[in-house]
Design a protein around this motif. Structure first.
Motif, PDB file in Angstrom:
ATOM      1  N   GLN A  62       0.868  -0.945   0.224  1.00 17.53           N
ATOM      2  CA  GLN A  62      -0.036  -0.191   0.028  1.00 17.53           C
ATOM      3  C   GLN A  62       1.218   1.225   0.113  1.00 17.53           C
ATOM      4  O   GLN A  62       1.745   1.483   0.957  1.00 17.53           O
ATOM      5  N   LEU A  63       0.905   2.216  -1.022  1.00 14.29           N
ATOM      6  CA  LEU A  63       1.383   3.316  -0.915  1.00 14.29           C
ATOM      7  C   LEU A  63       0.631   4.260  -0.483  1.00 14.29           C
ATOM      8  O   LEU A  63      -1.295   4.786  -1.214  1.00 14.29           O
ATOM      9  N   SER A  64       0.682   5.203   0.634  1.00  9.13           N
ATOM     10  CA  SER A  64      -0.451   6.437   1.236  1.00  9.13           C
ATOM     11  C   SER A  64      -0.026   7.135   1.898  1.00  9.13           C
ATOM     12  O   SER A  64       1.188   7.403   1.733  1.00  9.13           O
ATOM     13  N   CYS A  65      -0.725   8.356   1.822  1.00 10.61           N
ATOM     14  CA  CYS A  65       0.237   9.603   1.616  1.00 10.61           C
ATOM     15  C   CYS A  65      -1.307  10.808   1.986  1.00 10.61           C
ATOM     16  O   CYS A  65      -2.307  11.061   1.740  1.00 10.61           O
ATOM     17  N   PRO A  66      -1.742  11.407   3.693  1.00 11.57           N
ATOM     18  CA  PRO A  66      -2.617  11.558   4.258  1.00 11.57           C
ATOM     19  C   PRO A  66      -2.679  12.612   4.112  1.00 11.57           C
ATOM     20  O   PRO A  66      -3.933  13.052   3.643  1.00 11.57           O
ATOM     21  N   THR A  67      -1.660  13.002   3.812  1.00  9.95           N
ATOM     22  CA  THR A  67      -1.438  14.911   3.268  1.00  9.95           C
ATOM     23  C   THR A  67      -2.801  15.014   2.034  1.00  9.95           C
ATOM     24  O   THR A  67      -2.978  16.202   2.214  1.00  9.95           O
ATOM     25  N   LEU A  68      -2.308  14.695   1.303  1.00  9.09           N
ATOM     26  CA  LEU A  68      -3.512  14.799  -0.079  1.00  9.09           C
ATOM     27  C   LEU A  68      -4.715  14.529   0.175  1.00  9.09           C
ATOM     28  O   LEU A  68      -5.614  15.573  -0.216  1.00  9.09           O
TER      29      LEU A  68
END
Length: 394
Positions: free
Chosen positions: A62-68
């Motif tokens: 999983q690639l995740s980025c909460p900021t986006l």
């Protein structure tokens, strides 16, 4: 589809000036998660936005980025869309903390992708040289780091780590794959010289920097505790690799030879039922960190005993024990012994662990005082944060 949209969103975020760090990790928690959190909060990434590339229990990544915000899941056949997404972000820093749970296909792709980039690989355990992760062999003892043919027989007997997706490889192939990855990183970091030395036994040409984990500095002076030294504390989760069976053997022997001693497990073990049948053992069960002081006060403990049978690479439990005013007593194996010697505080007994020898070591302890400010600074200074900041934010 969705991946194309996410790739374009990352490209636009980068065009607007957003800079990214990718943190590679596994779904498993433990000390690695704490290290990642502490590096993020105490060192930081010079304003970079965090993305997480995490292996999942299902076998996907999983690639995740909460900021986006962004969350994309990829299978083994989806390496190129994953790399396209990372490339769109023009990642300026890669922090690889764990490859356990990643497939050979993904690790091969990440090796080639990381090679020209600003990447730092961390050694939190021995997965890079041991499919079982801890260097504990199929009969439950520290192996001493063996040749690949011996390790193949060990894995054949006892299996690799349950989270590994490399168990179809021979140990030689496993070491080649992960050694290539470590060699592709700009820097490789271990949290102790002991851990660095063991990995270098298999990869002698690999440069490994020994930098302790950054930790929040303990308040000084450390408080003195009440007690007479007869209560021996063991902190945290005591499973097979932390010496649960050694504790059972030790407590049984102490019942006969040292009836004044009491072993207080502040936490839990894999042998609670057997241990609680003994008159000299108590087990509190799981606890939160803010409860530790109260639990130690209730037990009047002055000594923290460690019985690990694998070469711990750091040991946050050691830090907690010292910060709580306990004298650490450790086997001559791994980072805890290195840390005792570094600070000149605590006791080291022989390894392999012998119950009679442990009791003799406990008998030899006379004057128990909390760690001094000078000794604590040797263990727990701001030097790791400064060194990591220089490396991470170069």
């Amino acid at each position: 589809g969705r991946w194309a949209i996410d790739t374009e969103r990352l490209r636009r975020a980068r065009a607007l000036g957003m800079e990214f760090v990718v943190i590679v990790e596994t779904w498993l928690g433990g000390g690695t998660k704490r290290a990642i959190d502490d590096i993020g909060s105490l060192v930081g990434y010079r304003g970079r936005v965090e993305m997480r590339l995490r292996s999942l229990r299902s076998g996907a990544v999983q690639l995740s980025c909460p900021t986006l915000p962004l969350s994309a899941v990829f299978g083994d056949d989806d390496v190129w869309p994953l790399l396209a997404m990372l490339n769109a972000a023009e990642v300026s820093l890669v922090m690889v903390h764990q490859l356990l749970g990643f497939s050979k296909t993904t690790i091969d792709a990440l090796t080639a992708w990381c090679r020209p980039r600003n990447s730092i690989a961390y050694i939190h355990d021995f997965y890079s040289i041991c499919p079982r992760v801890t260097l504990i062999d199929a009969v439950g003892t520290y192996c001493g780091i063996k040749s690949a043919d011996v390790c193949d027989r060990c894995v054949g007997l006892g299996g690799g780590h349950e989270a590994s997706r490399l168990n179809e490889l021979s140990v030689g192939e496993h070491r080649t794959l992960l050694g290539d990855f470590l060699g592709a990183a700009r820097a490789v970091v271990a949290p102790s010289q002991d851990a660095a030395n063991r990995v270098q036994q298999i990869y002698p040409g690999l440069a490994v920097k020994a930098i302790p984990h950054p930790e929040k500095l303990a308040d000084t002076p450390i408080r003195s505790r009440d007690g007479d030294g007869s209560t021996i504390a063991l902190l945290g989760g005591i499973g097979p690799h932390k010496g649960a069976d050694k504790l059972l053997e030790l407590a049984r022997l102490a019942t006969l030879t040292h009836p004044h001693l009491h072993f207080a497990v502040i936490g839990h073990t894999s042998l609670d039922e057997e241990l609680l049948r003994l008159p000299n053992v108590s087990v509190t069960g799981r606890y939160e960190s803010e409860e530790l002081d109260r639990l130690l006060d209730e037990k009047n403990a002055l000594i923290a005993l460690f019985l690990h049978v694998w070469p711990e690479t750091y040991s946050y439990t050691f830090s907690e024990a010292v910060g709580a005013g306990l004298l650490p007593v450790v086997p001559d194996l791994g980072a805890p012994a290195e840390r005792v010697r570094l600070a000149g505080y605590g006791k080291v007994y022989g390894f392999p662990i012998d119950a009679r020898q442990v009791l003799e070591c406990l008998d030899s302890i006379q004057d128990i005082r909390p760690i001094s400010k000078q000794q604590l600074e040797l263990l727990n200074s701001d030097r790791p944060s400064r060194l990591l900041n220089e490396l991470v934010n170069a």
